[in-house]
Scaffold this active site. Structure first.
Site, short mmCIF file in Angstrom:
data_model
loop_
_atom_site.label_atom_id
_atom_site.label_comp_id
_atom_site.label_asym_id
_atom_site.label_seq_id
_atom_site.Cartn_x
_atom_site.Cartn_y
_atom_site.Cartn_z
N SER A 1 79.58 -19.31 103.16
CA SER A 1 80.51 -18.25 103.58
C SER A 1 80.00 -17.40 104.73
O SER A 1 80.75 -16.62 105.30
CB SER A 1 80.78 -17.33 102.39
OG SER A 1 79.58 -16.61 102.08
N GLY A 2 78.71 -17.53 105.05
CA GLY A 2 78.11 -16.65 106.05
C GLY A 2 77.44 -15.44 105.43
O GLY A 2 76.69 -14.71 106.08
N GLN B 1 76.10 -13.84 91.15
CA GLN B 1 74.94 -13.06 91.61
C GLN B 1 74.39 -12.26 90.42
O GLN B 1 74.62 -12.64 89.29
CB GLN B 1 75.35 -12.16 92.79
CG GLN B 1 75.64 -12.90 94.09
CD GLN B 1 74.39 -13.49 94.75
OE1 GLN B 1 73.25 -13.23 94.34
NE2 GLN B 1 74.60 -14.29 95.79
N CYS C 1 59.42 -45.67 107.69
CA CYS C 1 58.33 -46.36 106.99
C CYS C 1 58.34 -47.87 107.24
O CYS C 1 57.29 -48.50 107.21
CB CYS C 1 58.39 -46.04 105.50
SG CYS C 1 57.89 -44.33 105.16
N GLY D 1 71.45 -16.23 95.14
CA GLY D 1 70.41 -15.21 94.94
C GLY D 1 69.19 -15.69 94.19
O GLY D 1 68.40 -14.89 93.69
N PHE E 1 74.93 -15.09 103.19
CA PHE E 1 73.46 -15.09 103.18
C PHE E 1 72.89 -14.75 104.56
O PHE E 1 71.97 -13.96 104.68
CB PHE E 1 72.94 -16.45 102.70
CG PHE E 1 71.43 -16.53 102.65
CD1 PHE E 1 70.74 -15.93 101.61
CD2 PHE E 1 70.71 -17.18 103.64
CE1 PHE E 1 69.34 -15.98 101.56
CE2 PHE E 1 69.32 -17.24 103.60
CZ PHE E 1 68.65 -16.64 102.55
N ASP F 1 71.27 -27.68 97.99
CA ASP F 1 71.08 -27.86 99.43
C ASP F 1 69.86 -27.08 99.87
O ASP F 1 69.45 -26.13 99.21
CB ASP F 1 72.29 -27.30 100.21
CG ASP F 1 72.20 -25.78 100.32
OD1 ASP F 1 71.82 -25.28 101.38
OD2 ASP F 1 72.47 -25.08 99.31
#
Length: 372
Positions: free
Chosen positions: A94-95, A190, A310, A217, A97, A267
């Site tokens: 969402s932006g 949160q 590899c 969080g 963080f 992620d």
């Protein structure tokens, strides 16, 4: 609804589960690790390479794409999938963080967040409604509600205020979003490191109702045992029949713990970021390829890996590339690290299928060096 989820199997020995997450751009097998493509690119990789590694979904960043090149431009291009030529699912954060990470450059009010761009200092304002508008323009399969990410450490009072605001903002996000057939929207739990606040947050966000839920969080600088404790407490509060997403974790131990506690998605920028610094994850633990001891080591990065890197290149060659600052070094290390985590999650899914997740975890931890 754009998002459908079904649990295919539950582990008999842990809270882990195998699932299928249906999105407008394909079905994702869970549990899954999502590579991060912050600015509409997984750094150093082409989308085709990311796909060929076995990535089923990538994450992109609302804050960064809003600043450059701008969400209007991406909408004009036909959405993020077309703009970056990625045909599989995309999740956009969402932006929240990023905005909260700006510290002194931002001011939080009930309406939203006023902030100065980290690029040129220009003034901007993102509200819950604006975040959804941007994500609608980007056209991601899964959007995230605009939340206030509680930093660590935080006082109880701050964490409570922050969590309650996240709930009010989640409601505004849901009310503003209209394209439910095209894009799913996940709510975020949160509450900092306080169990009663986590419980209150989960109740409030679930009451609003979303097709999926994230735990935010965590992995924000707190000690590992505290992170595990809050994760173990919070995950079971989320609905069994909806996907659960733990935001921002990407080390093998955190991924194992997440899955064992019933998490379906995770992620992190970690695999790509450390790759560009010359650190690779192998079945025998982390390895810093710049070290002199690899100067004449003509073996592959990981004896158990069959990724492109590899199969074709030696430790000595990759060390040389890093030491002379050749771009290929970062590319080869990135390919390997992403493949390593994507393969790890595939192995974890197979272990859940065969009811031997804890056995696989112990095997992995011993080799990796987490336990003696």
């Amino acid at each position: 609804m754009a998002i459908k989820f079904k649990v295919l199997k539950e582990s008999t020995e842990t809270k882990a589960r195998l699932g299928e997450l249906e999105t407008p751009h394909g079905i994702i097998e869970t549990p899954i690790f999502m590579p991060v493509g912050t600015r509409a690119t997984v750094k150093a990789m082409t989308p085709e390479e990311v796909r060929d590694l076995g990535a089923q979904i990538i994450l992109s960043n609302t804050y960064h794409l809003y600043l450059k090149p701008g969400h209007e431009l991406i909408k004009e291009a036909g959405g993020l999938h077309k703009f970056m030529n990625w045909q599989k699912p995309i999740l956009t954060d969402s932006g929240g963080f990023q905005v909260f990470s700006l510290g002194d450059l931002r001011k939080i009010t009930e309406e939203g967040v006023e902030f100065r761009s980290h690029i040129d200092g220009s003034k901007h304002f993102i509200s819950p409604e604006k975040s959804i508008e941007i994500q609608n323009y980007l056209g991601s399969d899964i959007m995230m509600a605009f939340d206030e990410c509680t930093p660590y450490p935080s006082t109880y009072e701050y964490a409570k205020k922050s969590m309650e605001r996240t709930s009010r903002w989640a409601k505004r996000c849901k009310d503003y979003h209209k394209e439910w057939k095209k894009q799913g929207l996940f709510g975020i739990i949160q509450g900092g490191m306080y169990k009663d606040l986590r419980e209150q947050s989960a109740k409030e966000i679930i009451h609003i109702g979303f097709p999926g839920y994230a735990i935010g969080g965590l992995s924000v600088g707190e000690p590992k045992d505290l992170m595990y404790e809050i994760l173990e407490f919070t995950a079971p509060l989320l609905p069994r029949d909806k996907p659960r997403y733990l935001m921002g974790v990407g080390t093998p131990d955190y991924l194992f713990e997440a899955v064992i506690n019933g998490i379906d998605m995770a992620d992190c920028v970690l695999p790509t970021r450390i790759a560009r610094n010359g650190t690779v994850m192998t079945s025998q633990g982390r390895l810093t390829i710049r070290n002199a001891k690899y100067a004449k080591d003509f073996s592959k990065l990981d004896p158990e890996c069959d990724c492109y890197t590899c199969k074709n290149y030696s430790r000595a060659y990759i060390r040389h590339l890093f030491n002379v600052n050749e771009i290929l070094g970062a590319r080869l290390a990135t390919i390997h690290n992403l493949y390593f985590l994507i393969k790890l999650m595939e192995n974890i899914r197979n272990a859940i299928k065969e009811d031997r997740l804890l056995e696989y975890k112990e095997e992995f931890y011993k080799k990796y060096g987490y336990i003696d």
